[in-house]
Scaffold this active site. Structure first.
Site, PDB file in Angstrom:
ATOM      1  N   HIS A   1      41.966  43.831  43.399  1.00 58.29           N
ATOM      2  CA  HIS A   1      42.086  42.452  43.901  1.00 58.29           C
ATOM      3  C   HIS A   1      43.549  42.078  44.094  1.00 58.29           C
ATOM      4  O   HIS A   1      43.945  41.577  45.156  1.00 58.29           O
ATOM      5  CB  HIS A   1      41.417  41.500  42.903  1.00 58.29           C
ATOM      6  CG  HIS A   1      41.492  40.056  43.295  1.00 58.29           C
ATOM      7  ND1 HIS A   1      40.426  39.376  43.837  1.00 58.29           N
ATOM      8  CD2 HIS A   1      42.507  39.145  43.208  1.00 58.29           C
ATOM      9  CE1 HIS A   1      40.782  38.129  44.088  1.00 58.29           C
ATOM     10  NE2 HIS A   1      42.041  37.957  43.701  1.00 58.29           N
ATOM     11  N   GLU A   2      44.358  42.327  43.073  1.00 58.41           N
ATOM     12  CA  GLU A   2      45.774  41.963  43.152  1.00 58.41           C
ATOM     13  C   GLU A   2      46.535  42.854  44.126  1.00 58.41           C
ATOM     14  O   GLU A   2      47.393  42.379  44.876  1.00 58.41           O
ATOM     15  CB  GLU A   2      46.407  42.019  41.756  1.00 58.41           C
ATOM     16  CG  GLU A   2      45.814  41.043  40.750  1.00 58.41           C
ATOM     17  CD  GLU A   2      45.925  39.600  41.189  1.00 58.41           C
ATOM     18  OE1 GLU A   2      46.853  39.265  41.933  1.00 58.41           O
ATOM     19  OE2 GLU A   2      45.064  38.790  40.792  1.00 58.41           O
TER      20      GLU A   2
ATOM     21  N   HIS B   1      46.038  41.657  47.663  1.00 59.22           N
ATOM     22  CA  HIS B   1      46.910  40.535  47.998  1.00 59.22           C
ATOM     23  C   HIS B   1      48.303  41.031  48.384  1.00 59.22           C
ATOM     24  O   HIS B   1      48.867  40.646  49.408  1.00 59.22           O
ATOM     25  CB  HIS B   1      47.050  39.586  46.796  1.00 59.22           C
ATOM     26  CG  HIS B   1      45.879  38.690  46.572  1.00 59.22           C
ATOM     27  ND1 HIS B   1      45.263  37.984  47.583  1.00 59.22           N
ATOM     28  CD2 HIS B   1      45.227  38.353  45.421  1.00 59.22           C
ATOM     29  CE1 HIS B   1      44.273  37.268  47.075  1.00 59.22           C
ATOM     30  NE2 HIS B   1      44.233  37.476  45.766  1.00 59.22           N
TER      31      HIS B   1
END
Length: 227
Positions: free
Chosen positions: A24-25, A28
């Site tokens: 997820h990170e 980004h």
């Protein structure tokens, strides 16, 4: 909750959670890098090493205490946010939408991959329940992260997507909510608004699509919210 049950639950969820928060990170940061902002890359946040993304309190201590204290009824946590400098994006308002959406999109893809793996185990006749539980946990964790992070309140990804999509007269007041956004989100979770009225409808919709794509998924996900 008794210690053996807690250890078993941690063993089942450990790998799916680490993958979910890490990718997820990284998503980004990678989206920001591709759109002109190298901040995350320079700070080493495009790494697949989970330790670079774990917040000791938000990722470890808080979820464990809440899980143990509520018997698994309520769990809340957060990872170390990836830094993004909007001024370095080529088209800041528009590009921030893609940067924000990249995280939930990574969770959606992971949910599908865990579902494919789990149904593959069923088709191949693998009877080991632990592996099936890990795959089911992978689907659940990622669907929860996908739905929760799309809540349209800053600092969640959905809030930043909304700020990027709304016209400026509406985007500016919403952006100013971010300073209190964390407390608003926690408050909405605690009073029981977020799960039944936001997360479950989204999760049920996605699960319905996944079940149509992978009919064997019904066996794996028998205990998840019905579509």
């Amino acid at each position: 909750m008794e210690a053996p049950e807690l250890v078993r639950t941690l063993a089942v969820y450990l790998l799916p959670v680490l993958f979910a928060i890490t990718l997820h990170e990284v998503a980004h940061g990678h989206a920001a890098w591709r759109l002109g902002d190298p901040t995350a890359a320079v700070l080493g946040r495009l790494s697949l090493n989970p330790l670079r993304h774990i917040d000791p309190i938000g990722t470890v201590l808080m979820p464990l205490l809440l899980y143990a204290g509520t018997g698994g009824a309520f769990v809340f946590g957060y990872a170390k946010p990836v830094p993004v400098d909007m001024r370095r994006l080529r088209h800041p308002k528009r590009d921030m939408v893609w940067v924000a959406f990249a995280g939930p999109a990574a969770n959606l893809v992971q949910a599908l991959l865990w579902a494919v793996l789990g149904t593959g185990l069923i088709v191949l006749g693998v009877e080991e329940p632990f592996f099936r539980l890990v795959c089911k946990a992978g689907v659940l964790v990622n669907l929860v992260m996908f739905a929760f992070n799309l809540l349209p309140l800053p600092p969640l990804d959905g809030g930043r997507i909304a700020v990027g999509l709304l016209p400026l007269p509406l985007a500016r007041p919403l952006a100013r909510v971010e300073r209190w956004g964390f407390f608003l989100v926690v408050g909405l979770v605690l009073i029981g608004v977020v799960t039944p009225y936001w997360m479950l409808p989204i999760m049920r919709f996605v699960l319905k699509l996944m079940r149509e794509l992978l009919p064997a998924l019904n066996t794996l996900l028998a205990t998840l919210p019905s579509a």
